[in-house]
Scaffold this active site. Structure first.
Site, PDB file in Angstrom:
ATOM      1  CG  ASP A  64      -0.209  -0.178   2.529  1.00 35.15           C
ATOM      2  OD1 ASP A  64       1.021  -0.300   2.516  1.00 35.15           O
ATOM      3  OD2 ASP A  64      -0.878  -0.227   3.588  1.00 35.15           O
ATOM      4  CG  HIS A  65       3.555   2.332   2.933  1.00 32.11           C
ATOM      5  ND1 HIS A  65       2.638   1.494   3.502  1.00 32.11           N
ATOM      6  CD2 HIS A  65       3.894   3.215   3.904  1.00 32.11           C
ATOM      7  CE1 HIS A  65       2.427   1.853   4.758  1.00 32.11           C
ATOM      8  NE2 HIS A  65       3.179   2.893   5.029  1.00 32.11           N
ATOM      9  CG  ASP A 119       2.502   1.125   9.272  1.00 33.01           C
ATOM     10  OD1 ASP A 119       3.014   1.490   8.206  1.00 33.01           O
ATOM     11  OD2 ASP A 119       1.785   1.871   9.981  1.00 33.01           O
ATOM     12  NE  ARG A 379       3.355   9.131  12.520  1.00 32.00           N
ATOM     13  CZ  ARG A 379       3.725   7.849  12.479  1.00 32.00           C
ATOM     14  NH1 ARG A 379       4.201   7.341  11.362  1.00 32.00           N
ATOM     15  NH2 ARG A 379       3.642   7.108  13.548  1.00 32.00           N
ATOM     16  CB  SER A 535       7.396   5.616  10.896  1.00 37.29           C
ATOM     17  OG  SER A 535       8.776   5.371  10.752  1.00 37.29           O
ATOM     18  NE  ARG A 537       9.724   5.857   8.148  1.00 38.53           N
ATOM     19  CZ  ARG A 537       9.268   7.046   7.782  1.00 38.53           C
ATOM     20  NH1 ARG A 537      10.102   8.020   7.530  1.00 38.53           N
ATOM     21  NH2 ARG A 537       7.982   7.280   7.642  1.00 38.53           N
TER      22      ARG A 537
HETATM   23  C1  MIC Z   1       4.342   6.130   8.311  1.00 42.86           C
HETATM   24  O1  MIC Z   1       3.158   6.439   8.457  1.00 42.86           O
HETATM   25  O2  MIC Z   1       5.289   6.862   8.654  1.00 42.86           O
HETATM   26  C2  MIC Z   1       4.664   4.767   7.724  1.00 42.86           C
HETATM   27  C3  MIC Z   1       5.253   4.998   6.404  1.00 42.86           C
HETATM   28  O3  MIC Z   1       3.481   4.036   7.561  1.00 42.86           O
HETATM   29  C4  MIC Z   1       5.618   4.065   8.684  1.00 42.86           C
HETATM   30  C5  MIC Z   1       6.175   2.815   8.175  1.00 42.86           C
HETATM   31  C6  MIC Z   1       7.269   3.012   7.190  1.00 42.86           C
HETATM   32  O4  MIC Z   1       8.087   3.926   7.355  1.00 42.86           O
HETATM   33  O5  MIC Z   1       7.333   2.220   6.262  1.00 42.86           O
HETATM   34  C7  MIC Z   1       5.012   3.767  10.056  1.00 42.86           C
HETATM   35  O6  MIC Z   1       4.144   4.472  10.504  1.00 42.86           O
HETATM   36  O7  MIC Z   1       5.488   2.855  10.746  1.00 42.86           O
HETATM   37 FE1  SF4 Z   2       0.093   4.596   5.233  1.00 47.04          FE
HETATM   38 FE2  SF4 Z   2       1.489   5.242   7.437  1.00 47.04          FE
HETATM   39 FE3  SF4 Z   2      -0.041   7.050   6.190  1.00 47.04          FE
HETATM   40 FE4  SF4 Z   2      -1.186   5.084   7.467  1.00 47.04          FE
HETATM   41  S1  SF4 Z   2       0.065   6.695   8.373  1.00 47.04           S
HETATM   42  S2  SF4 Z   2      -1.747   5.816   5.441  1.00 47.04           S
HETATM   43  S3  SF4 Z   2       0.215   3.399   7.105  1.00 47.04           S
HETATM   44  S4  SF4 Z   2       1.796   6.065   5.380  1.00 47.04           S
END
Ligand code: MIC
Ligand code: SF4
Length: 639
Positions: A64-65, A119, A379, A535, A537
């Site tokens: 999905d990313h 995630d 965020r 996140s 990550r």
């Molecule tokens: C995000 O919302 O920052 C992400 C992208 O979903 C991350 C995961 C990632 O960095 O792949 C998260 O929230 O863990």
């Molecule tokens: Fe995707 Fe992370 Fe954004 Fe949720 S917060 S939509 S998991 S990038």
């Protein structure tokens, strides 16, 4: 005593340790989820552990990313992930099916189960009464291999909900109110458990909006009871058999209670650049807005998008701005299409994007320079939108749609009559983009496909007793993993290529960081409070490790990032006296005697000729993992 729902679920899952706030417990994990941006690394690690098939009740891999596919890289990752899922017995949700958390809620989440996901917004499933936590990919790999997940037994904060939301006010305003009160730091080790008479007035997707963005408080997870509302939702998803009632006892004891009267909540907004800088929309006033973006795992459910379509029906969005919508799943889209909402949205002039994370992670839809973007996401960290000087405000779908109509930040109560949204008694079920796990025999025949974007895992040496090097960077409070390891369309495609992605570490904070780290052969990072918020990550630990970072010394850490540092053999240390932060500067030459990490340690600043006392919260096992050079070499020995 097991009076709260947290206690009830954890009691059934603790396999080691004592149920006492702050003491380490090992939990049996029923389910795991991954998404593509963290999943490639997680599965490379799972393969390295050497297990033949996932050991959980079930595990799901989502894409999905990274769905932009500007070249072969993301597509390589998708094919790798699909073949891995088939080889090791996972469910695989194909790109285009939707956002992992929305899909997990609709089709997989079970009340009373434990779930970890690579995630940070995995607690979305807490809206269904699952005990769901974000974790680094390596921890998810270990859970898939059957290892327990270790956490500090949480402090249970009860959030008592009374009253009922007024028209034009929704779940997003509730979690923004929670964030206004508790902020983004100081909540490590807590679970926010919702209870009280107001709970039954919220639908499962409403609850999931709240538990999703609960992540921004830095807590371990957030959770709602599983009650009649949950049963109705599961039945509407044709999953009635997954229901299990989990409600708190009337004499449940919480470590702390926060009271929220839903009837008193007004439309709220988080100001740039923190989800914790919350005010009432009315207080902020009609600021000029250039972009509205609706979607993300926080606010892309059917209810949320129907609210938007009802507001925009028969109208045109303001000519002063652009509006994007990314639905959460195909189920949401199918309903919007069948019930006529889709055409209302299209006619109003919004741009409808793919069912994916999209704009939320900077995969397209970046705002114009120095402009204001009003988003329903979770965020608003600086630069995350893809535009360094954009100012992102976080709001509910109601406020976003009202703003799209008016062209300025608008309290939705100012736009007229509210039309109630009724959710279907049965959702349209179409799982044809979910590939089921193969049988053991079939799985054995599957070849894992590795395109050129899938690079081998780097390996790391055991740690010496003394760490030596220079301070490479000194940063402030609330540094996010988006600062440490930025995402977005340019960088995300390198998530399975550590040598390449490491070139972007701290890019926006200090463009020379990579060069400095290389020239100095690694070194130290100095930071303030809540270092690593945001996140899950693990690249924010793995890439600095690849560049030779030995220890991160800060005032305090965010939970998932702390675990990721341990997993990749970077020593996480905190100042015994936070004022000592002021005594260190970039370029200082340091020696930190860590020994076997059984005790606190002393930092010698060779440049300044001073000593600083440091401490840590590492368990004996954490210390062993660190000394071994990380969790992967350590766990391989266990199996
Ligand atoms: C995000 O919302 O920052 C992400 C992208 O979903 C991350 C995961 C990632 O960095 O792949 C998260 O929230 O863990
Ligand atoms: Fe995707 Fe992370 Fe954004 Fe949720 S917060 S939509 S998991 S990038």
């Amino acid at each position: 005593m097991a009076g709260t729902i947290t206690e009830k679920i954890l009691k059934d899952h603790i396999i080691e340790g004592e149920a006492k706030a702050g003491s380490e417990v090992a939990l049996r994990i029923d389910n795991t989820l991954t998404q593509d941006a963290t999943g490639t690394m997680a599965y490379l690690q799972f393969e390295a552990i050497g297990i033949d098939r996932v050991k959980t009740e079930f595990s799901v891999s989502f894409v999905d990313h990274n769905t932009l596919q500007t070249d072969f890289k993301n597509a390589d990752d998708h094919i790798f992930l699909e073949s891995i899922a088939k080889r090791y017995g996972l469910y695989f949700s194909k790109p285009g099916n939707g956002i992992c958390h929305q899909l997990f809620l609709e089709r997989f989440a079970k009340p009373g189960n434990t779930l970890i996901g690579s995630d940070s917004h995995t607690p979305t499933a807490g809206g269904m009464g699952s005990f769901a936590m974000g974790a680094g990919g390596l921890d998810v790999a270990c859970a898939m291999a059957g290892a327990p997940f270790r956490i500090k037994y949480p402090k249970i904060v009860g959030i008592e909900l009374t009253g009922k939301l007024n028209p034009w006010v929704s779940a997003k305003d509730v979690i923004l109110e929670v964030l206004r009160r508790v902020d983004v730091k100081g909540n490590v080790g807590k679970v926010f458990e919702y209870f009280g008479p107001g709970v039954k007035t919220l639908s499962v997707p409403d609850r999931a909006t709240i538990t999703n963005m609960g992540t921004e408080t830095g807590c371990t997870t957030s959770i709602f009871p599983s009650d009649d509302v949950t049963l109705a939702f599961l039945q509407a998803q044709d999953r009635g058999e997954d229901f299990k009632r989990i409600e708190p006892e009337s004499d449940a004891v919480y470590d702390e209670v926060i009271k929220i009267n839903l009837s008193e909540i007004e439309p709220m907004v988080a100001l740039p650049h923190s989800p914790g800088s919350v005010k009432r929309v009315r207080e902020v006033g009609p600021i000029k807005v250039e972009q509205v973006a609706i979607g993300s795992c926080t606010n892309s459910s059917l209810r949320d998008l129907k609210v938007v379509s009802k507001i925009l029906k028969g109208k045109t969005i303001s000519e002063k701005l652009h509006t994007f919508i990314s639905p959460g799943s195909r189920q949401v889209v199918e309903h919007l299409v069948e019930e006529g909402d889709y055409v209302d949205l299209v006619r109003s002039g919004v741009r409808i994007m793919e069912n994916a994370c999209g704009a939320c992670i900077g995969m397209g839809c970046a705002p114009a320079s120095n402009s204001v973007s009003v988003r329903t996401f979770n965020r608003n960290f600086e630069g995350r939108s893809g535009t360094r000087d954009a100012k992102v405000y976080l709001v509910s779908p109601e406020t976003a749609a009202a703003t799209a109509l008016k062209g300025v930040l608008t309290d939705p109560r100012d736009i007229g009559e509210y039309e109630d949204i009724k959710l279907p008694d049965s959702f349209i079920i179409n799982d044809n983009m979910i590939i089921k796990p193969l049988s053991e025999e079939e799985a054995q025949q599957v070849e894992v496909i590795r395109g050129p974007n899938i690079k081998p895992l780097p390996s790391f040496e055991p740690l010496p007793d003394a760490l030596e090097g220079n301070v490479l960077i000194k940063v402030e409070d609330n540094i996010t993993t988006d600062h440490i390891m930025p995402a977005g369309a340019r960088i995300l495609p390198f998530r399975s290529n550590i040598p390449e992605i490491s070139k972007f570490v701290f890019e926006a904070v200090d463009p020379d960081f990579y060069k400095k780290a290389r020239e100095n052969n690694g070194g130290f990072i100095i930071g303030g409070e809540n270092y690593g918020q945001g996140s899950s990550r693990e690249h924010a630990a793995l890439a600095p490790k690849y560049l030779g970072v030995k220890a991160v010394i800060v005032k305090s850490f965010a939970r998932i990032h702390l675990a990721n540092l341990i997993n990749f053999g970077i020593v996480p240390l905190t100042f015994k006296n936070p004022e000592d932060y002021d005594k260190l500067d970039e370029g200082d030459k340091l020696v930190v005697e860590i020994g076997d990490l059984s005790e606190d340690c002393v930092l010698k600043n060779l440049t300044k000729g001073t000593k600083i006392e440091l401490e840590h919260t590492l368990s004996e096992m954490d210390a062993q993992i660190l000394k071994a050079g990380g969790k992967l070499p350590w766990i391989k020995k266990q199996f």
